[in-house]
Design a protein around this motif. Structure first.
Motif, PDB file in Angstrom:
ATOM      1  N   LYS A  43       7.345  53.102 -11.886  1.00  0.00           N
ATOM      2  CA  LYS A  43       7.252  51.667 -12.161  1.00  0.00           C
ATOM      3  C   LYS A  43       6.070  51.423 -13.099  1.00  0.00           C
ATOM      4  O   LYS A  43       5.037  52.067 -12.976  1.00  0.00           O
ATOM      5  CB  LYS A  43       7.039  50.907 -10.845  1.00  0.00           C
ATOM      6  CG  LYS A  43       6.977  49.410 -11.000  1.00  0.00           C
ATOM      7  CD  LYS A  43       6.831  48.749  -9.632  1.00  0.00           C
ATOM      8  CE  LYS A  43       6.785  47.239  -9.773  1.00  0.00           C
ATOM      9  NZ  LYS A  43       6.634  46.597  -8.465  1.00  0.00           N
ATOM     10  N   ARG A  44       6.229  50.494 -14.034  1.00  0.00           N
ATOM     11  CA  ARG A  44       5.126  50.115 -14.909  1.00  0.00           C
ATOM     12  C   ARG A  44       4.282  49.090 -14.159  1.00  0.00           C
ATOM     13  O   ARG A  44       4.781  48.054 -13.732  1.00  0.00           O
ATOM     14  CB  ARG A  44       5.642  49.521 -16.210  1.00  0.00           C
ATOM     15  CG  ARG A  44       4.517  49.141 -17.168  1.00  0.00           C
ATOM     16  CD  ARG A  44       5.024  48.765 -18.538  1.00  0.00           C
ATOM     17  NE  ARG A  44       5.641  49.887 -19.229  1.00  0.00           N
ATOM     18  CZ  ARG A  44       4.965  50.868 -19.852  1.00  0.00           C
ATOM     19  NH1 ARG A  44       3.664  50.858 -19.849  1.00  0.00           N
ATOM     20  NH2 ARG A  44       5.598  51.839 -20.458  1.00  0.00           N
ATOM     21  N   ILE A  45       2.982  49.393 -14.002  1.00  0.00           N
ATOM     22  CA  ILE A  45       2.063  48.490 -13.317  1.00  0.00           C
ATOM     23  C   ILE A  45       0.872  48.212 -14.226  1.00  0.00           C
ATOM     24  O   ILE A  45      -0.005  49.070 -14.398  1.00  0.00           O
ATOM     25  CB  ILE A  45       1.581  49.070 -11.972  1.00  0.00           C
ATOM     26  CG1 ILE A  45       2.759  49.315 -11.034  1.00  0.00           C
ATOM     27  CG2 ILE A  45       0.567  48.126 -11.324  1.00  0.00           C
ATOM     28  CD1 ILE A  45       2.379  49.903  -9.690  1.00  0.00           C
ATOM     29  N   VAL A  51       3.600  54.516 -13.399  1.00  0.00           N
ATOM     30  CA  VAL A  51       3.019  55.245 -12.271  1.00  0.00           C
ATOM     31  C   VAL A  51       4.096  55.535 -11.234  1.00  0.00           C
ATOM     32  O   VAL A  51       5.144  54.893 -11.220  1.00  0.00           O
ATOM     33  CB  VAL A  51       1.859  54.460 -11.613  1.00  0.00           C
ATOM     34  CG1 VAL A  51       0.760  54.174 -12.615  1.00  0.00           C
ATOM     35  CG2 VAL A  51       2.336  53.187 -10.974  1.00  0.00           C
ATOM     36  N   LEU A  52       3.818  56.492 -10.373  1.00  0.00           N
ATOM     37  CA  LEU A  52       4.712  56.772  -9.258  1.00  0.00           C
ATOM     38  C   LEU A  52       4.450  55.742  -8.174  1.00  0.00           C
ATOM     39  O   LEU A  52       3.293  55.392  -7.904  1.00  0.00           O
ATOM     40  CB  LEU A  52       4.472  58.174  -8.709  1.00  0.00           C
ATOM     41  CG  LEU A  52       4.665  59.342  -9.667  1.00  0.00           C
ATOM     42  CD1 LEU A  52       4.452  60.661  -8.935  1.00  0.00           C
ATOM     43  CD2 LEU A  52       6.030  59.313 -10.319  1.00  0.00           C
ATOM     44  N   VAL A  53       5.522  55.252  -7.558  1.00  0.00           N
ATOM     45  CA  VAL A  53       5.404  54.280  -6.476  1.00  0.00           C
ATOM     46  C   VAL A  53       6.279  54.724  -5.304  1.00  0.00           C
ATOM     47  O   VAL A  53       7.252  55.451  -5.480  1.00  0.00           O
ATOM     48  CB  VAL A  53       5.805  52.848  -6.916  1.00  0.00           C
ATOM     49  CG1 VAL A  53       4.858  52.324  -7.991  1.00  0.00           C
ATOM     50  CG2 VAL A  53       7.242  52.783  -7.386  1.00  0.00           C
ATOM     51  N   ASP A  54       5.915  54.238  -4.108  1.00  0.00           N
ATOM     52  CA  ASP A  54       6.712  54.535  -2.929  1.00  0.00           C
ATOM     53  C   ASP A  54       7.857  53.524  -2.821  1.00  0.00           C
ATOM     54  O   ASP A  54       8.037  52.675  -3.697  1.00  0.00           O
ATOM     55  CB  ASP A  54       5.850  54.573  -1.666  1.00  0.00           C
ATOM     56  CG  ASP A  54       5.219  53.236  -1.288  1.00  0.00           C
ATOM     57  OD1 ASP A  54       5.584  52.180  -1.868  1.00  0.00           O
ATOM     58  OD2 ASP A  54       4.345  53.240  -0.406  1.00  0.00           O
ATOM     59  N   SER A  55       8.614  53.596  -1.743  1.00  0.00           N
ATOM     60  CA  SER A  55       9.786  52.728  -1.583  1.00  0.00           C
ATOM     61  C   SER A  55       9.414  51.258  -1.433  1.00  0.00           C
ATOM     62  O   SER A  55      10.252  50.390  -1.606  1.00  0.00           O
ATOM     63  CB  SER A  55      10.608  53.182  -0.372  1.00  0.00           C
ATOM     64  OG  SER A  55       9.828  53.072   0.810  1.00  0.00           O
ATOM     65  N   GLY A  57       7.031  49.884  -3.375  1.00  0.00           N
ATOM     66  CA  GLY A  57       6.453  49.475  -4.652  1.00  0.00           C
ATOM     67  C   GLY A  57       4.946  49.668  -4.735  1.00  0.00           C
ATOM     68  O   GLY A  57       4.305  49.193  -5.664  1.00  0.00           O
ATOM     69  N   ARG A  58       4.365  50.396  -3.773  1.00  0.00           N
ATOM     70  CA  ARG A  58       2.926  50.661  -3.793  1.00  0.00           C
ATOM     71  C   ARG A  58       2.647  51.896  -4.649  1.00  0.00           C
ATOM     72  O   ARG A  58       3.350  52.905  -4.560  1.00  0.00           O
ATOM     73  CB  ARG A  58       2.394  50.890  -2.381  1.00  0.00           C
ATOM     74  CG  ARG A  58       2.497  49.669  -1.498  1.00  0.00           C
ATOM     75  CD  ARG A  58       1.968  49.937  -0.119  1.00  0.00           C
ATOM     76  NE  ARG A  58       2.701  51.070   0.453  1.00  0.00           N
ATOM     77  CZ  ARG A  58       2.393  51.672   1.578  1.00  0.00           C
ATOM     78  NH1 ARG A  58       1.351  51.282   2.278  1.00  0.00           N
ATOM     79  NH2 ARG A  58       3.109  52.673   2.041  1.00  0.00           N
ATOM     80  N   ALA A  59       1.598  51.813  -5.470  1.00  0.00           N
ATOM     81  CA  ALA A  59       1.202  52.940  -6.313  1.00  0.00           C
ATOM     82  C   ALA A  59       0.861  54.144  -5.452  1.00  0.00           C
ATOM     83  O   ALA A  59       0.346  54.010  -4.342  1.00  0.00           O
ATOM     84  CB  ALA A  59       0.001  52.551  -7.169  1.00  0.00           C
ATOM     85  N   LEU A  60       1.158  55.321  -5.978  1.00  0.00           N
ATOM     86  CA  LEU A  60       0.834  56.565  -5.296  1.00  0.00           C
ATOM     87  C   LEU A  60      -0.299  57.270  -6.032  1.00  0.00           C
ATOM     88  O   LEU A  60      -0.408  57.178  -7.256  1.00  0.00           O
ATOM     89  CB  LEU A  60       2.066  57.462  -5.214  1.00  0.00           C
ATOM     90  CG  LEU A  60       3.184  56.908  -4.337  1.00  0.00           C
ATOM     91  CD1 LEU A  60       4.455  57.716  -4.498  1.00  0.00           C
ATOM     92  CD2 LEU A  60       2.743  56.872  -2.875  1.00  0.00           C
TER      93      LEU A  60
END
Length: 170
Positions: A43-45, A51-55, A57-60
């Motif tokens: 997801k673009r944040i 960036v990689l995000v969890d299910s 939508g939180r950044a990893l």
């Protein structure tokens, strides 16, 4: 009095059946929905870029100190950095890299991306990146945390030094 007791029992039973139907209609418990859902996506944040995000939508994130599946974030570290864990096989969406799992000391299975352990930062909200470049220490172990980017994607936030500028992966 007996009539009210009977009505109460019937009402409670109806409520229990209604809750069971609602849970079944929404896919069951949280663990069941996690096993069939996408574990990691891109997801673009904001200025962090892709960036990689969890299910949720939180950044990893990943730490510089944990390499080749070595779990160092334990104990008090887990009060800020929450391991991304699964019970089955992790599933990715639009990922150029490879997902895997590592067994943590507590027996849980933590998701890795290209061999790096993934965590969410407790102070982040979905769609926010606040832990990039964060430095901390727990139990004498120092950590430097970076938001996890998909392989071969350049950072749009400028130079931060270290592996984050070179990639692939971070």
């Amino acid at each position: 009095m007996k009539r009210f007791l009977i009505l109460g029992v019937v009402g409670a039973a109806a409520l229990a059946v209604g809750i069971a139907i609602a849970v079944a209609a929404t896919g069951g418990t949280d663990n069941a929905s996690k096993s069939s859902a996408v574990t990691v996506s891109v997801k673009r944040i904001g200025s962090a870029g892709k960036v990689l995000v969890d299910s949720k939508g939180r950044a990893l994130y990943r730490s510089d100190q944990e390499r080749r599946g070595m779990v160092l974030c334990t104990g008090a570290c887990l009060s800020f950095w929450q391991p991304l864990t699964v019970s089955g096989t992790p599933k990715g969406k639009s990922l150029p890299g490879k997902l895997g799992v590592v067994k943590r000391p507590d027996g849980r299975r933590q998701v890795t991306y290209d061999g790096r352990l993934l965590y969410s930062f407790k102070l982040d909200a979905p769609g926010k990146v606040t832990g990039d470049g964060f430095k901390d220490a727990f139990g004498g172990q120092k950590f430097t945390w970076h938001v996890a980017h998909p392989t071969a994607v350049k950072s749009s936030s400028g130079s931060s030094g270290g592996d984050g500028d070179r990639y692939p992966g971070y």
